[in-house]
Design a protein around this motif. Structure first.
Motif, PDB file in Angstrom:
ATOM      1  N   VAL A   1       0.848  -1.197   0.000  1.00  0.00           N
ATOM      2  CA  VAL A   1       0.000   0.000   0.000  1.00  0.00           C
ATOM      3  C   VAL A   1       0.883   1.247   0.000  1.00  0.00           C
ATOM      4  CG1 VAL A   1      -1.666   1.323   1.380  1.00  0.00           C
ATOM      5  CG2 VAL A   1      -2.002  -1.133   1.023  1.00  0.00           C
ATOM      6  N   GLN A   2       1.906   1.239   0.818  1.00  0.00           N
ATOM      7  CA  GLN A   2       2.843   2.362   0.885  1.00  0.00           C
ATOM      8  C   GLN A   2       3.454   2.636  -0.485  1.00  0.00           C
ATOM      9  OE1 GLN A   2       6.434   1.401   2.944  1.00  0.00           O
ATOM     10  NE2 GLN A   2       7.097   3.510   3.130  1.00  0.00           N
ATOM     11  N   GLN A   3       3.920   1.598  -1.160  1.00  0.00           N
ATOM     12  CA  GLN A   3       4.553   1.758  -2.467  1.00  0.00           C
ATOM     13  C   GLN A   3       3.582   2.342  -3.487  1.00  0.00           C
ATOM     14  OE1 GLN A   3       5.764  -2.317  -2.965  1.00  0.00           O
ATOM     15  NE2 GLN A   3       7.841  -1.919  -2.207  1.00  0.00           N
ATOM     16  N   GLN A   4       2.349   1.881  -3.450  1.00  0.00           N
ATOM     17  CA  GLN A   4       1.371   2.391  -4.401  1.00  0.00           C
ATOM     18  C   GLN A   4       1.057   3.862  -4.131  1.00  0.00           C
ATOM     19  OE1 GLN A   4      -1.986  -0.307  -5.065  1.00  0.00           O
ATOM     20  NE2 GLN A   4      -0.624  -2.017  -4.594  1.00  0.00           N
ATOM     21  N   LEU A   5       0.940   4.225  -2.855  1.00  0.00           N
ATOM     22  CA  LEU A   5       0.683   5.627  -2.532  1.00  0.00           C
ATOM     23  C   LEU A   5       1.855   6.511  -2.925  1.00  0.00           C
ATOM     24  CD1 LEU A   5      -1.175   5.262   0.860  1.00  0.00           C
ATOM     25  CD2 LEU A   5      -2.110   6.160  -1.285  1.00  0.00           C
ATOM     26  N   MET A   6       3.060   6.033  -2.723  1.00  0.00           N
ATOM     27  CA  MET A   6       4.250   6.793  -3.106  1.00  0.00           C
ATOM     28  C   MET A   6       4.234   7.077  -4.607  1.00  0.00           C
ATOM     29  SD  MET A   6       7.051   8.282  -2.441  1.00  0.00           S
ATOM     30  CE  MET A   6       8.224   7.814  -1.198  1.00  0.00           C
ATOM     31  N   ALA A   7       3.860   6.089  -5.389  1.00  0.00           N
ATOM     32  CA  ALA A   7       3.821   6.253  -6.842  1.00  0.00           C
ATOM     33  C   ALA A   7       2.725   7.232  -7.276  1.00  0.00           C
ATOM     34  CB  ALA A   7       3.610   4.896  -7.513  1.00  0.00           C
ATOM     35  N   CYS A   8       1.697   7.395  -6.480  1.00  0.00           N
ATOM     36  CA  CYS A   8       0.568   8.266  -6.833  1.00  0.00           C
ATOM     37  C   CYS A   8       0.700   9.684  -6.288  1.00  0.00           C
ATOM     38  CB  CYS A   8      -0.733   7.674  -6.293  1.00  0.00           C
ATOM     39  SG  CYS A   8      -1.233   6.142  -7.095  1.00  0.00           S
ATOM     40  N   TRP A   9       1.598   9.917  -5.363  1.00  0.00           N
ATOM     41  CA  TRP A   9       1.659  11.205  -4.668  1.00  0.00           C
ATOM     42  C   TRP A   9       2.594  12.176  -5.358  1.00  0.00           C
ATOM     43  CZ3 TRP A   9       4.965  12.650   0.033  1.00  0.00           C
ATOM     44  CH2 TRP A   9       4.515  13.845   0.607  1.00  0.00           C
TER      45      TRP A   9
ATOM     46  N   LYS B   1      -3.784  23.786   8.020  1.00  0.00           N
ATOM     47  CA  LYS B   1      -2.853  24.892   7.769  1.00  0.00           C
ATOM     48  C   LYS B   1      -2.077  24.713   6.464  1.00  0.00           C
ATOM     49  CE  LYS B   1      -2.160  26.101  12.596  1.00  0.00           C
ATOM     50  NZ  LYS B   1      -1.197  26.270  13.689  1.00  0.00           N
ATOM     51  N   HIS B   2      -2.106  23.503   5.930  1.00  0.00           N
ATOM     52  CA  HIS B   2      -1.415  23.188   4.672  1.00  0.00           C
ATOM     53  C   HIS B   2      -2.398  22.498   3.724  1.00  0.00           C
ATOM     54  CE1 HIS B   2       2.569  24.244   6.155  1.00  0.00           C
ATOM     55  NE2 HIS B   2       2.141  23.772   7.313  1.00  0.00           N
ATOM     56  N   PRO B   3      -3.408  23.241   3.244  1.00  0.00           N
ATOM     57  CA  PRO B   3      -4.460  22.615   2.432  1.00  0.00           C
ATOM     58  C   PRO B   3      -3.967  22.000   1.128  1.00  0.00           C
ATOM     59  CG  PRO B   3      -4.692  25.009   2.418  1.00  0.00           C
ATOM     60  CD  PRO B   3      -3.634  24.671   3.431  1.00  0.00           C
ATOM     61  N   MET B   4      -2.948  22.606   0.503  1.00  0.00           N
ATOM     62  CA  MET B   4      -2.448  22.030  -0.754  1.00  0.00           C
ATOM     63  C   MET B   4      -1.777  20.685  -0.497  1.00  0.00           C
ATOM     64  SD  MET B   4      -1.073  25.401  -2.823  1.00  0.00           S
ATOM     65  CE  MET B   4      -0.113  24.376  -3.891  1.00  0.00           C
ATOM     66  N   LEU B   5      -1.007  20.594   0.574  1.00  0.00           N
ATOM     67  CA  LEU B   5      -0.351  19.331   0.917  1.00  0.00           C
ATOM     68  C   LEU B   5      -1.391  18.280   1.278  1.00  0.00           C
ATOM     69  CD1 LEU B   5       2.266  17.762   1.371  1.00  0.00           C
ATOM     70  CD2 LEU B   5       2.281  18.643   3.720  1.00  0.00           C
ATOM     71  N   ALA B   6      -2.353  18.676   2.100  1.00  0.00           N
ATOM     72  CA  ALA B   6      -3.414  17.743   2.498  1.00  0.00           C
ATOM     73  C   ALA B   6      -4.186  17.261   1.282  1.00  0.00           C
ATOM     74  CB  ALA B   6      -4.344  18.411   3.513  1.00  0.00           C
ATOM     75  N   SER B   7      -4.522  18.168   0.385  1.00  0.00           N
ATOM     76  CA  SER B   7      -5.262  17.785  -0.830  1.00  0.00           C
ATOM     77  C   SER B   7      -4.455  16.839  -1.698  1.00  0.00           C
ATOM     78  CB  SER B   7      -5.636  19.027  -1.631  1.00  0.00           C
ATOM     79  OG  SER B   7      -6.580  19.794  -0.936  1.00  0.00           O
ATOM     80  N   SER B   8      -3.139  17.070  -1.779  1.00  0.00           N
ATOM     81  CA  SER B   8      -2.304  16.195  -2.607  1.00  0.00           C
ATOM     82  C   SER B   8      -2.270  14.775  -2.048  1.00  0.00           C
ATOM     83  CB  SER B   8      -0.891  16.764  -2.738  1.00  0.00           C
ATOM     84  OG  SER B   8      -0.141  16.610  -1.534  1.00  0.00           O
ATOM     85  N   ILE B   9      -2.285  14.661  -0.730  1.00  0.00           N
ATOM     86  CA  ILE B   9      -2.270  13.335  -0.095  1.00  0.00           C
ATOM     87  C   ILE B   9      -3.592  12.623  -0.344  1.00  0.00           C
ATOM     88  CG2 ILE B   9      -2.225  12.179   2.149  1.00  0.00           C
ATOM     89  CD1 ILE B   9      -0.175  14.401   3.005  1.00  0.00           C
ATOM     90  N   LEU B  10      -4.690  13.339  -0.162  1.00  0.00           N
ATOM     91  CA  LEU B  10      -6.006  12.738  -0.399  1.00  0.00           C
ATOM     92  C   LEU B  10      -6.181  12.368  -1.867  1.00  0.00           C
ATOM     93  CD1 LEU B  10      -8.186  15.007   1.907  1.00  0.00           C
ATOM     94  CD2 LEU B  10      -7.310  12.700   2.383  1.00  0.00           C
ATOM     95  N   ALA B  11      -5.636  13.182  -2.769  1.00  0.00           N
ATOM     96  CA  ALA B  11      -5.700  12.875  -4.196  1.00  0.00           C
ATOM     97  C   ALA B  11      -4.906  11.606  -4.518  1.00  0.00           C
ATOM     98  CB  ALA B  11      -5.174  14.053  -5.019  1.00  0.00           C
ATOM     99  N   ALA B  12      -3.780  11.414  -3.845  1.00  0.00           N
ATOM    100  CA  ALA B  12      -2.982  10.196  -4.060  1.00  0.00           C
ATOM    101  C   ALA B  12      -3.778   8.959  -3.666  1.00  0.00           C
ATOM    102  CB  ALA B  12      -1.682  10.275  -3.263  1.00  0.00           C
ATOM    103  N   VAL B  13      -4.491   9.037  -2.564  1.00  0.00           N
ATOM    104  CA  VAL B  13      -5.310   7.897  -2.135  1.00  0.00           C
ATOM    105  C   VAL B  13      -6.393   7.634  -3.163  1.00  0.00           C
ATOM    106  CG1 VAL B  13      -6.891   7.034  -0.369  1.00  0.00           C
ATOM    107  CG2 VAL B  13      -4.819   8.275   0.314  1.00  0.00           C
ATOM    108  N   GLU B  14      -7.079   8.692  -3.584  1.00  0.00           N
ATOM    109  CA  GLU B  14      -8.160   8.534  -4.553  1.00  0.00           C
ATOM    110  C   GLU B  14      -7.642   7.917  -5.854  1.00  0.00           C
ATOM    111  OE1 GLU B  14     -11.091  11.508  -6.925  1.00  0.00           O
ATOM    112  OE2 GLU B  14     -10.939  11.803  -4.755  1.00  0.00           O
ATOM    113  N   LYS B  15      -6.473   8.355  -6.271  1.00  0.00           N
ATOM    114  CA  LYS B  15      -5.870   7.849  -7.517  1.00  0.00           C
ATOM    115  C   LYS B  15      -5.468   6.377  -7.391  1.00  0.00           C
ATOM    116  CE  LYS B  15      -2.104   8.932 -10.705  1.00  0.00           C
ATOM    117  NZ  LYS B  15      -0.969   9.848 -10.959  1.00  0.00           N
ATOM    118  N   CYS B  16      -5.021   5.973  -6.210  1.00  0.00           N
ATOM    119  CA  CYS B  16      -4.475   4.623  -6.014  1.00  0.00           C
ATOM    120  C   CYS B  16      -5.515   3.559  -5.672  1.00  0.00           C
ATOM    121  CB  CYS B  16      -3.442   4.639  -4.899  1.00  0.00           C
ATOM    122  SG  CYS B  16      -1.850   5.250  -5.442  1.00  0.00           S
ATOM    123  N   VAL B  17      -6.655   3.960  -5.185  1.00  0.00           N
ATOM    124  CA  VAL B  17      -7.655   2.985  -4.741  1.00  0.00           C
ATOM    125  C   VAL B  17      -8.425   2.485  -5.944  1.00  0.00           C
ATOM    126  CG1 VAL B  17      -9.764   2.732  -3.372  1.00  0.00           C
ATOM    127  CG2 VAL B  17      -7.803   3.948  -2.435  1.00  0.00           C
TER     128      VAL B  17
END
Length: 126
Positions: free
Chosen positions: A39-47, A86-102
């Motif tokens: 799971v970690q590897q897949q998220l890394m590839a998507c983030w 406080k870091h909405p762009m970073l938070a959004s990028s992380i959530l986008a990585a999950v959405e992309k990888c699932v």
């Protein structure tokens, strides 16, 4: 930009019983670790770390089934929810990585049962 993803392997928790698999505790721990790493590897590839977001770390709690589907919504850890706001762009990028990888792929091949539930905390660091 360098990106780093650390997995809290100690937090990998098998929620549904797997005694029927007949695995020793050590073998089960290795299997769970392999699933968490996948799971970690897949998220890394998507983030993709947003420009300007450096030296920040956010922890994301994820619960998923062995077939790679999410079980509910992902959430930033209680300690990191305020930092995420406080870091909405970073938070959004992380959530986008999950959405992309699932759905996560290849977990059943590592021994996960389709309806087996896993819970992991993943640390994203820019």
């Amino acid at each position: 930009m360098n990106q780093f993803l650390a997995l809290a392997l100690a937090s990998v928790m098998l929620v549904t019983p797997t005694l029927a698999q007949g695995l020793s505790p050590e073998a089960m721990a290795k299997q769970n670790q392999a699933i968490a790493v996948r799971v970690q590897q897949q998220l890394m590839a998507c983030w993709n770390v947003p420009p300007g977001e450096t030296a920040q770390r956010l922890a994301l709690d994820i619960v998923f089934f062995g077939d790679g589907r999410l079980n509910g919504a992902v959430a930033f850890s209680a300690d990191d929810a305020k930092l995420a706001s406080k870091h909405p762009m970073l938070a959004s990028s992380i959530l986008a990585a999950v959405e992309k990888c699932v759905p996560f792929e290849g977990l059943v091949a590592l021994g996960a049962e389709t309806d087996e539930e896993f819970s992991v905390t993943i640390y994203f660091q820019s």
